[in-house]
Design a protein around this motif. Structure first.
Motif, PDB file in Angstrom:
ATOM      1  N   VAL A  35       0.838  -1.206   0.000  1.00 41.05           N
ATOM      2  CA  VAL A  35       0.000   0.000   0.000  1.00 41.05           C
ATOM      3  C   VAL A  35       0.871   1.254   0.000  1.00 41.05           C
ATOM      4  O   VAL A  35       0.385   2.352   0.277  1.00 41.05           O
ATOM      5  CB  VAL A  35      -0.949   0.016   1.228  1.00 41.05           C
ATOM      6  CG1 VAL A  35      -1.876  -1.190   1.188  1.00 41.05           C
ATOM      7  CG2 VAL A  35      -0.179   0.059   2.534  1.00 41.05           C
ATOM      8  N   ALA A  36       2.167   1.102  -0.312  1.00 39.86           N
ATOM      9  CA  ALA A  36       3.102   2.226  -0.226  1.00 39.86           C
ATOM     10  C   ALA A  36       2.691   3.382  -1.137  1.00 39.86           C
ATOM     11  O   ALA A  36       2.737   4.549  -0.738  1.00 39.86           O
ATOM     12  CB  ALA A  36       4.512   1.757  -0.569  1.00 39.86           C
ATOM     13  N   GLN A  37       2.282   3.082  -2.376  1.00 39.66           N
ATOM     14  CA  GLN A  37       1.906   4.155  -3.304  1.00 39.66           C
ATOM     15  C   GLN A  37       0.667   4.896  -2.822  1.00 39.66           C
ATOM     16  O   GLN A  37       0.590   6.125  -2.899  1.00 39.66           O
ATOM     17  CB  GLN A  37       1.677   3.580  -4.697  1.00 39.66           C
ATOM     18  CG  GLN A  37       2.943   3.110  -5.390  1.00 39.66           C
ATOM     19  CD  GLN A  37       2.673   2.611  -6.798  1.00 39.66           C
ATOM     20  OE1 GLN A  37       1.610   2.064  -7.092  1.00 39.66           O
ATOM     21  NE2 GLN A  37       3.629   2.819  -7.692  1.00 39.66           N
ATOM     22  N   ALA A  38      -0.306   4.150  -2.306  1.00 43.14           N
ATOM     23  CA  ALA A  38      -1.522   4.781  -1.789  1.00 43.14           C
ATOM     24  C   ALA A  38      -1.208   5.635  -0.572  1.00 43.14           C
ATOM     25  O   ALA A  38      -1.748   6.739  -0.418  1.00 43.14           O
ATOM     26  CB  ALA A  38      -2.552   3.713  -1.436  1.00 43.14           C
ATOM     27  N   ALA A  39      -0.320   5.134   0.308  1.00 47.21           N
ATOM     28  CA  ALA A  39       0.069   5.913   1.483  1.00 47.21           C
ATOM     29  C   ALA A  39       0.794   7.188   1.075  1.00 47.21           C
ATOM     30  O   ALA A  39       0.580   8.261   1.666  1.00 47.21           O
ATOM     31  CB  ALA A  39       0.945   5.068   2.405  1.00 47.21           C
ATOM     32  N   ALA A  40       1.653   7.105   0.050  1.00 46.87           N
ATOM     33  CA  ALA A  40       2.361   8.290  -0.433  1.00 46.87           C
ATOM     34  C   ALA A  40       1.386   9.303  -1.028  1.00 46.87           C
ATOM     35  O   ALA A  40       1.513  10.517  -0.794  1.00 46.87           O
ATOM     36  CB  ALA A  40       3.404   7.883  -1.478  1.00 46.87           C
ATOM     37  N   ALA A  41       0.390   8.818  -1.783  1.00 48.06           N
ATOM     38  CA  ALA A  41      -0.598   9.724  -2.367  1.00 48.06           C
ATOM     39  C   ALA A  41      -1.413  10.414  -1.277  1.00 48.06           C
ATOM     40  O   ALA A  41      -1.659  11.629  -1.338  1.00 48.06           O
ATOM     41  CB  ALA A  41      -1.519   8.945  -3.306  1.00 48.06           C
ATOM     42  N   GLY A  42      -1.845   9.650  -0.264  1.00 47.52           N
ATOM     43  CA  GLY A  42      -2.615  10.229   0.825  1.00 47.52           C
ATOM     44  C   GLY A  42      -1.813  11.236   1.629  1.00 47.52           C
ATOM     45  O   GLY A  42      -2.336  12.282   2.045  1.00 47.52           O
ATOM     46  N   THR A  43      -0.529  10.947   1.855  1.00 52.02           N
ATOM     47  CA  THR A  43       0.323  11.864   2.598  1.00 52.02           C
ATOM     48  C   THR A  43       0.545  13.151   1.810  1.00 52.02           C
ATOM     49  O   THR A  43       0.531  14.254   2.376  1.00 52.02           O
ATOM     50  CB  THR A  43       1.675  11.196   2.919  1.00 52.02           C
ATOM     51  OG1 THR A  43       1.444   9.985   3.635  1.00 52.02           O
ATOM     52  CG2 THR A  43       2.551  12.107   3.763  1.00 52.02           C
ATOM     53  N   THR A  44       0.730  13.031   0.495  1.00 48.82           N
ATOM     54  CA  THR A  44       0.873  14.223  -0.352  1.00 48.82           C
ATOM     55  C   THR A  44      -0.402  15.065  -0.308  1.00 48.82           C
ATOM     56  O   THR A  44      -0.344  16.303  -0.230  1.00 48.82           O
ATOM     57  CB  THR A  44       1.175  13.821  -1.798  1.00 48.82           C
ATOM     58  OG1 THR A  44       2.357  13.012  -1.822  1.00 48.82           O
ATOM     59  CG2 THR A  44       1.386  15.046  -2.678  1.00 48.82           C
ATOM     60  N   ALA A  45      -1.554  14.404  -0.354  1.00 53.04           N
ATOM     61  CA  ALA A  45      -2.827  15.131  -0.273  1.00 53.04           C
ATOM     62  C   ALA A  45      -2.946  15.863   1.057  1.00 53.04           C
ATOM     63  O   ALA A  45      -3.388  17.022   1.106  1.00 53.04           O
ATOM     64  CB  ALA A  45      -3.986  14.154  -0.449  1.00 53.04           C
ATOM     65  N   ALA A  46      -2.540  15.213   2.151  1.00 47.72           N
ATOM     66  CA  ALA A  46      -2.588  15.857   3.466  1.00 47.72           C
ATOM     67  C   ALA A  46      -1.673  17.070   3.520  1.00 47.72           C
ATOM     68  O   ALA A  46      -2.005  18.093   4.137  1.00 47.72           O
ATOM     69  CB  ALA A  46      -2.215  14.850   4.553  1.00 47.72           C
TER      70      ALA A  46
END
Length: 304
Positions: A161-172
């Motif tokens: 889930v690394a890519q999804a976590a990176a996308a969510g962190t960027t959004a935050a």
């Protein structure tokens, strides 16, 4: 006191009203804001990220449009480029990132990374606006980032889930930038009207990309219903409810909803989609939510 200046013999004390009303509204808003990640999991595979974001923005703006109409005289023409920029940074791009992540990871991943927005707001204020961050928030940021690393190292159904976590962190992080822009460049304007304006601008900016990537296949009733709920309930009604809370109890207390959203998001996904809570999500959620709570604590007075 009544309008006549006399105490009504059967009136309920305002303090007693607030005693049950505030937790009820906070819990209700957290339950609503825990569902976008669920709805995106349902709708994103059918629509794709950008068409789904367009629907979310347009429907959310439509729900809030009465607030914009009422305060239209306060939004002078020179403000609209700024509103469009805030809409792009604080809505269009983060929504697209979360929709993209929803196709690749459980709902809890997006909800947990979303909680980092509170810490990123403090970090952006420190980096770009010279605000003091303090040792407590430094520790909170480090703990929050550690939580993201733990989350990114986890797997769901055997997939990273690394890519999804990176996308969510960027959004935050973008939420942190957007919040600071609103505070400094749109202060004093009616908050709900600003929300409506930024969502409408973001919808216009996203529209060409949504049209270009609109799916060729017919979309079923389930994804359409999820998209409608995402825009009208979560974005439109949720924003209106949040601004009502800010006006009534203040931003510092209203932000407590941030701690509750991931709990509801994970619970909804577990109940309705059968998504499990993994060990990495549990550890990461504890670290990130703990860091957000630590970062929100007021500094101890000097000499104590």
């Amino acid at each position: 006191m009544s309008a006549s200046g006399l105490t009504h013999p059967h009136a309920v004390s305002p303090s007693l009203n607030r005693a049950w009303l505030t937790p009820l509204e906070l819990g209700g808003l957290a339950a609503i804001w825990g569902t976008p990640f669920l709805f995106m999991r349902i709708a994103a595979p059918a629509f794709g990220p950008l068409p789904l974001v367009e629907l979310r923005l347009a429907l959310g703006a439509a729900v809030l449009m009465p607030f914009l109409w009422r305060a239209r005289s306060a939004l002078r023409p020179g403000l609209w480029p700024r509103l469009a920029l805030v809409g792009f940074i604080n809505a269009a791009v983060p929504f697209a990132l979360f929709a993209w992540a929803a196709r690749r990871a459980p709902a809890g991943v997006g909800a947990i990374t979303n909680s980092m927005a509170v810490l990123f707001t403090a970090l952006v204020a420190f980096l770009f606006y010279g605000e003091r961050i303090g040792p407590r928030r430094v520790v909170a940021l480090l703990a929050g980032f550690a939580g993201v690393v733990v989350l990114a190292s986890g797997k769901a159904a055997g997939e990273s889930v690394a890519q999804a976590a990176a996308a969510g962190t960027t959004a935050a992080f973008l939420y942190g930038i957007g919040t600071n822009m609103v505070r400094r460049h749109l202060a004093g304007l009616p908050a709900a009207a600003v929300a409506a304006a930024t969502l409408a601008c973001a919808a216009l900016l996203t529209l060409p990309f949504a049209v270009a990537t609109w799916p060729a296949r017919p979309i079923g009733a389930g994804p359409w219903s999820a998209a409608a709920a995402l825009g009208m309930l979560c974005t439109g009604f949720g924003y209106a409810m949040y601004y009502r809370l800010i006006q009534r109890i203040g931003a510092a207390r209203a932000v407590v909803v941030t701690y509750l959203v991931p709990l509801f998001a994970v619970a909804w996904a577990w109940l309705l989609l059968g998504e499990p809570l993994t060990s990495s999500m549990f550890v990461a959620g504890t670290l990130i939510l703990g860091s957000v709570a630590l970062g929100q604590q007021p500094a101890a007075p000097k000499g104590t």
